[in-house]
Structure formats: structure tokens, C-alpha cells
Write a protein that holds these residues in place. Sequence first.
Motif, PDB file in Angstrom:
ATOM      1  N   PHE A 112      46.694  -7.265  32.948  1.00 52.21           N
ATOM      2  CA  PHE A 112      45.963  -6.001  32.938  1.00 52.21           C
ATOM      3  C   PHE A 112      46.126  -5.302  31.587  1.00 52.21           C
ATOM      4  O   PHE A 112      46.442  -4.119  31.496  1.00 52.21           O
ATOM      5  N   PHE A 159      48.827  -2.149  52.438  1.00 48.54           N
ATOM      6  CA  PHE A 159      47.851  -1.509  53.334  1.00 48.54           C
ATOM      7  C   PHE A 159      47.615  -2.340  54.591  1.00 48.54           C
ATOM      8  O   PHE A 159      47.368  -1.781  55.666  1.00 48.54           O
ATOM      9  N   GLY A 219      42.932  -1.952  43.870  1.00 46.74           N
ATOM     10  CA  GLY A 219      44.196  -1.872  43.147  1.00 46.74           C
ATOM     11  C   GLY A 219      44.851  -3.237  43.110  1.00 46.74           C
ATOM     12  O   GLY A 219      44.175  -4.261  43.242  1.00 46.74           O
ATOM     13  N   GLY A 235      49.369   7.954  49.279  1.00 45.47           N
ATOM     14  CA  GLY A 235      48.696   6.689  49.583  1.00 45.47           C
ATOM     15  C   GLY A 235      49.202   6.093  50.884  1.00 45.47           C
ATOM     16  O   GLY A 235      48.428   5.711  51.770  1.00 45.47           O
ATOM     17  N   LEU A 253      38.838 -13.652  42.000  1.00 49.24           N
ATOM     18  CA  LEU A 253      37.871 -12.559  41.859  1.00 49.24           C
ATOM     19  C   LEU A 253      36.587 -13.038  41.170  1.00 49.24           C
ATOM     20  O   LEU A 253      35.514 -12.956  41.737  1.00 49.24           O
ATOM     21  N   GLN A 278      47.783   8.344  37.625  1.00 51.41           N
ATOM     22  CA  GLN A 278      47.543   8.410  36.177  1.00 51.41           C
ATOM     23  C   GLN A 278      46.200   9.058  35.834  1.00 51.41           C
ATOM     24  O   GLN A 278      45.978   9.423  34.686  1.00 51.41           O
ATOM     25  N   GLY A 320      43.519  -7.725  42.430  1.00 51.60           N
ATOM     26  CA  GLY A 320      43.597  -8.201  41.062  1.00 51.60           C
ATOM     27  C   GLY A 320      42.862  -9.509  40.815  1.00 51.60           C
ATOM     28  O   GLY A 320      42.258 -10.088  41.719  1.00 51.60           O
ATOM     29  N   LYS A 322      41.930   9.223  47.363  1.00 51.92           N
ATOM     30  CA  LYS A 322      43.188   9.388  46.618  1.00 51.92           C
ATOM     31  C   LYS A 322      43.068   8.682  45.279  1.00 51.92           C
ATOM     32  O   LYS A 322      43.093   7.458  45.193  1.00 51.92           O
ATOM     33  N   PRO A 323      42.916   9.481  44.208  1.00 53.73           N
ATOM     34  CA  PRO A 323      42.855   8.848  42.889  1.00 53.73           C
ATOM     35  C   PRO A 323      44.239   8.353  42.475  1.00 53.73           C
ATOM     36  O   PRO A 323      45.251   8.789  43.032  1.00 53.73           O
ATOM     37  N   ALA A 324      44.274   7.475  41.487  1.00 45.93           N
ATOM     38  CA  ALA A 324      45.569   7.023  40.961  1.00 45.93           C
ATOM     39  C   ALA A 324      46.271   8.206  40.307  1.00 45.93           C
ATOM     40  O   ALA A 324      45.621   9.103  39.751  1.00 45.93           O
ATOM     41  N   PRO A 327      42.261   2.815  41.754  1.00 43.22           N
ATOM     42  CA  PRO A 327      43.124   2.652  40.575  1.00 43.22           C
ATOM     43  C   PRO A 327      42.672   3.517  39.397  1.00 43.22           C
ATOM     44  O   PRO A 327      41.735   4.303  39.508  1.00 43.22           O
ATOM     45  N   VAL A 350      50.031  -3.965  46.207  1.00 39.91           N
ATOM     46  CA  VAL A 350      49.826  -2.755  47.012  1.00 39.91           C
ATOM     47  C   VAL A 350      48.789  -3.012  48.116  1.00 39.91           C
ATOM     48  O   VAL A 350      48.908  -2.484  49.224  1.00 39.91           O
TER      49      VAL A 350
HETATM   50  P1  NDP Z   1      48.040  -0.077  42.111  1.00 37.73           P
HETATM   51  O1  NDP Z   1      47.890  -1.089  43.171  1.00 37.73           O
HETATM   52  O2  NDP Z   1      49.373   0.182  41.555  1.00 37.73           O
HETATM   53  O3  NDP Z   1      47.488   1.332  42.613  1.00 37.73           O
HETATM   54  C1  NDP Z   1      46.234   1.466  43.196  1.00 37.73           C
HETATM   55  C2  NDP Z   1      46.235   2.694  44.078  1.00 37.73           C
HETATM   56  O4  NDP Z   1      47.178   2.479  45.135  1.00 37.73           O
HETATM   57  C3  NDP Z   1      46.674   3.960  43.354  1.00 37.73           C
HETATM   58  O5  NDP Z   1      45.943   5.057  43.845  1.00 37.73           O
HETATM   59  C4  NDP Z   1      48.139   4.033  43.729  1.00 37.73           C
HETATM   60  O6  NDP Z   1      48.648   5.342  43.674  1.00 37.73           O
HETATM   61  C5  NDP Z   1      48.124   3.531  45.156  1.00 37.73           C
HETATM   62  N1  NDP Z   1      49.425   3.038  45.578  1.00 37.73           N
HETATM   63  C6  NDP Z   1      50.424   2.557  44.803  1.00 37.73           C
HETATM   64  N2  NDP Z   1      51.497   2.225  45.560  1.00 37.73           N
HETATM   65  C7  NDP Z   1      51.165   2.510  46.836  1.00 37.73           C
HETATM   66  C8  NDP Z   1      51.847   2.400  48.075  1.00 37.73           C
HETATM   67  N3  NDP Z   1      53.085   1.938  48.144  1.00 37.73           N
HETATM   68  N4  NDP Z   1      51.198   2.778  49.201  1.00 37.73           N
HETATM   69  C9  NDP Z   1      49.943   3.277  49.136  1.00 37.73           C
HETATM   70  N5  NDP Z   1      49.253   3.422  48.001  1.00 37.73           N
HETATM   71  C10 NDP Z   1      49.849   3.038  46.850  1.00 37.73           C
HETATM   72  O7  NDP Z   1      46.989  -0.496  40.995  1.00 37.73           O
HETATM   73  P2  NDP Z   1      46.746   0.178  39.600  1.00 37.73           P
HETATM   74  O8  NDP Z   1      46.346   1.604  39.776  1.00 37.73           O
HETATM   75  O9  NDP Z   1      47.913  -0.135  38.740  1.00 37.73           O
HETATM   76  O10 NDP Z   1      45.441  -0.585  39.102  1.00 37.73           O
HETATM   77  C11 NDP Z   1      45.512  -1.845  38.586  1.00 37.73           C
HETATM   78  C12 NDP Z   1      45.185  -2.894  39.641  1.00 37.73           C
HETATM   79  O11 NDP Z   1      43.913  -2.622  40.234  1.00 37.73           O
HETATM   80  C13 NDP Z   1      45.059  -4.267  39.039  1.00 37.73           C
HETATM   81  O12 NDP Z   1      45.752  -5.193  39.820  1.00 37.73           O
HETATM   82  C14 NDP Z   1      43.576  -4.535  39.091  1.00 37.73           C
HETATM   83  O13 NDP Z   1      43.242  -5.861  39.107  1.00 37.73           O
HETATM   84  C15 NDP Z   1      43.159  -3.823  40.315  1.00 37.73           C
HETATM   85  N6  NDP Z   1      41.727  -3.526  40.291  1.00 37.73           N
HETATM   86  C16 NDP Z   1      40.884  -4.275  41.074  1.00 37.73           C
HETATM   87  C17 NDP Z   1      39.528  -4.087  41.040  1.00 37.73           C
HETATM   88  C18 NDP Z   1      38.612  -4.876  41.928  1.00 37.73           C
HETATM   89  O14 NDP Z   1      37.509  -4.419  42.161  1.00 37.73           O
HETATM   90  N7  NDP Z   1      39.010  -6.016  42.410  1.00 37.73           N
HETATM   91  C19 NDP Z   1      38.937  -3.085  40.153  1.00 37.73           C
HETATM   92  C20 NDP Z   1      39.896  -2.340  39.394  1.00 37.73           C
HETATM   93  C21 NDP Z   1      41.246  -2.576  39.471  1.00 37.73           C
HETATM   94  P3  NDP Z   1      49.534   5.829  42.391  1.00 37.73           P
HETATM   95  O15 NDP Z   1      48.728   5.614  41.192  1.00 37.73           O
HETATM   96  O16 NDP Z   1      49.720   7.252  42.682  1.00 37.73           O
HETATM   97  O17 NDP Z   1      50.794   5.039  42.413  1.00 37.73           O
END
Ligand code: NDP
Length: 498
Positions: free
Chosen positions: A404, A253, A245, A229, A430, A196, A270, A192-194, A167, A249
Amino acid sequence: MAAALTLDQWTDQAGKLAYRNQAFIGGKYVPALSGKTFECISPIDGKRLTSVAACDAADVDVAVKAARAAFESGVWSGLAPARRKKIMIRFADLMLKHRDELALLETLDMGKPIRFSTSVDIPGAANCIAWYGEAIDKLYDEVAPTDPSAIAFIRKEPVGVVAAVVPWNFPLLMASWKIGPVLAAGNSMILKPAEQSPLTALRIAELAMEAGIPEGVFNVVPGFGETAGQALGRHMDVDCVTFTGSTEVGKYFLKYAGESNMKRVSLECGGKSPNIVLADAPDLDAAAKAAAIGIFFNQGEVCNAASRLLVQDSIKDEFVEKVIAASGRFKPGNPLDPKTQMGAMVDATQTKRVMSYIDAGRNEGAVVRMGGSRALTETGGHYIEPTLFDQVDNGMKIAQEEIFGPVLATIGFKDVDDAIRIANDTIYGLASAVWTRDISTAHKVANKLKTGVVWVNTFDAGDMSTPFGGYKQSGFGRDKSLHALEKYTQVKMTWIQL
Ligand code: NDP
């Protein structure tokens, strides 16, 4: 040193930055095969930083082939752990050598204050890589206690090609929690970085090469989740996906794995962490300070953010006042100013999302005691005031869903049993915390909280030796500590009849 730079100096350095904006595959920077790019916009002021390669399934396929070839060649997987160690420590040192540059990329890309990207994100990421490098030549395999007519070895082998999907909230740190154990165990990987926040991941790829990580072992494919992704999740030659993430999402997976090659999946998702303050807490001022940091640090964009504040009714009003007083330092400001402790939200979408939760809280009858509005709109960036809701019911949307963002939901409770019931009344698991001076209560509550991490009389403490990850829909598998290596190794038993 980073701390000595002023706002003007950071702004000046930002203007001179060069960006790595192509994918890194097989040891080279390459454009997406389609030629497509996406815009990388800074949330600080809404201005464009660069255009980044928008990789899709075709690029992922090339990256997986490069990773597979490197893995099978043994160029990394076959190295003695002591040699991998040296290279990983060099990699960590290079990250520290480029700390200011990496910190600046992180701050420009996702809006976090420069004081934290220099002091938390980049050193934390380097420390993680070095920690796994240092650990890997100190781990032994097993010999089973069999009948003397045989010897049975139980060895841990790397799983092969690992995809890490991460993320945007701690872009390099979350990536490093994957990179460290994945590479230490001898795997090849594709990060694969986010979408953003791809800039630090792309920059460290060449640092990895400079450190001596062979071509094809560490690849970076920037792009969108639905394309790059998903292609990683569904690829037939990826052995393991490690994901951090959202819960939503994360579930995709599991589906991708089931519909492709049954690859291993681990999920760090999350949270909606309860921070329980009992009336006998040893130091209410310390608890209030931790409550404020727990929700407002990193603009609240933290998976284990202390987003639900559960306070015993008898001290609630007094405690809320203390949290408000302790939140003064979190005033939204220019993230490049070293004095700023609260930066920009990652983008316009996330800002809108957080504001919709603030509206929902108001509509459901919770009371805004602090904040509740956007800030610094004249900058063109995305800023939200630290926001505190009181009189929240745990059934409300703002208490159940992960926001978030910098939004705290305060919930009163009668007694310890009531607190545990409310704390566990969530799909997430968590992290949690309890504040009490009674050691027996602390143990009892910690045992009953259904979370992977519990803090007592503190919040968000830990180091590389402590595992991090969730129960319930916060995921499974642990990052950090030696436990993380379990995700990236497989157990092989070899029985030798004597
Ligand atoms: P997302 O789940 O939206 O995205 C995470 C990653 O998954 C990104 O690289 C994103 O790519 C990719 N992704 C999004 N949609 C898909 C898909 N359909 N298929 C495959 N890959 C996909 O999370 P956020 O980036 O918005 O981050 C926030 C979330 O991360 C929060 O829910 C937070 O709680 C969680 N998080 C959990 C942590 C933990 O250790 N438990 C630590 C940090 C965050 P792209 O950006 O290109 O869409």
C-alpha cells in the motif's frame, strides 16, 4: 476553475478553511458523548488541522437509533424512487458546487495531489451518487412464472440500517461507492470514515441535508476502528455492514457479525495485483506508462495497485528501463502544488510500514533499480520516492504482502503458463492485467486469472456501470454498477392465491 489555481492560491485557501469536526447524527453536528477528540494531522507537513470527535459505542448507539427511527418512519425508505432520485442528484450537484473546498479537505487530510482530488476524487464521488440516483427509478421487480391460479411477486426491499466503514486512500470516493447504492435503495446509514481522513465525510453530511435527505438517514461517526468501527460491527440493530479496508480488518467484521446478530457483511479488501506483460504486447511504451501509473498513482495507496509487474524474460530488461523512464513524473512534491503528481503518504505509521517493506525487499535479495528512500523530510511531512525492485521472487515478502505504497516488485517469467501460475500465487484476487496482441491468449489468460477484475492492454479502466471487487481474500460483494444494489436490498416473495 480548480485547474487555474496556483500553489499560493491553494495555500491561501487552506489557511481560510473551516472544518466540520463533530459527529453528524440525526441531522445535527454533535460532540462525542464522552467529550473525547482525536487530532487530525496533515501528512503534508505534520501540522495539526483540527480535533475531531472520537466516537465510541455510546455514540454509535445513538446514531443507530436515529437511523432506525428514520428507516421505520418511511421518510426516505417510503419515498417513491423518482423522488429519491431528485434528492440524490441535488446532493451530487452540491458536491460539485463545493468541489474545490472538498478537494482541499481531502488533500490536506490525506496528502494526495490537489490536481487529482479536484479531477478524480470529488467529481468521481459526485458522479457515483448521481448515477445511483438516476438508476433507481428504472429498475423493475419480478413476477414469477407460476401456475395461473396464483401470482408471485419478487420484490427487492431495502435491508434497513447499513453501516459503511471505509479507508483513507480515497476517502470520499470509497464512501460514495457505499452511499450511492445504500441510499438509492432506500436504506438509512451510518458512515465511519477512517481515523486518518474524516473531514470530507463530515462536510458532506450537511450537503446531504441541504439536498433534502431527511434527518437520521445519513449519519457520520468519526472515531477509531477498535471503538466506533467495532461497535458498528457488533451492534444488534445494524442490518448490514459494508466495508472497504484491509483483509485483516475485514475478517474482524465477519467475526463481529457471527458474534452479534448475523448481520450481512460485504468486504472490499486488499490486493496484490499482477500486471502481466507478454513479449507480444502491442505497445511496450504504453504498457510501461500504464505500469508506472498503476503503481505510483495516489502514492501507491490503491487497493488494486499494479504492485506485481510480471514481465516475460525476453523483454524484461528493456521493459524495466521503459518503466523507469515513464516514472519520472512521479516525483514527490507539495500536494497543494497543481503540478505535483505524487503527494504525501497518509501518515507516519504508513510511511514506516512502507519503508520496512523496502528494507525487507533489500534483505531478501531483490535489487532496487529506482528510489528506495524517504523524500522531503525537511517539510515535516511523509514522502517516499517511487521505488522499483527488480529480480523479485514471488515468494518474497514484497511480492506476497500488500504494501500500500509506491513500491513495485518486478518478476520475470518464461511463458504464459508460468505467468498465470505466478499471478494466481497469492491470497488476494482483486484485479489483474495482461498485455498481449493475441486475442486468443488474452481470453485464455483472462479466464484463468482468479481476480474479480481483469484488464487487457490497459490498467485500471472502468466506469460506474462496471462492478469492482475481489475473489479470494480480496473480499466479496461488488461496489459500483447495478450489482452493488444486491448488497443493500433483500428479496421478498409474496404469493397471492387467486
Ligand atoms: P483498515 O482495514 O485498517 O481500516 C479500514 C476501516 O476499518 C477504517 O475506517 C478503520 O478505522 C476501520 N477499522 C480498523 N480496525 C478496525 C476494527 N478492529 N474494527 C472495526 N473497524 C476497524 O484499512 P486502511 O484504512 O488502512 O486502508 C487500507 C486498506 O484498504 C488496504 O488493505 C486496501 O487494499 C484496502 N482498500 C480496498 C479497496 C477495495 O475496494 N478493495 C479500496 C481501498 C482500500 P480507523 O481508521 O479508525 O482505524
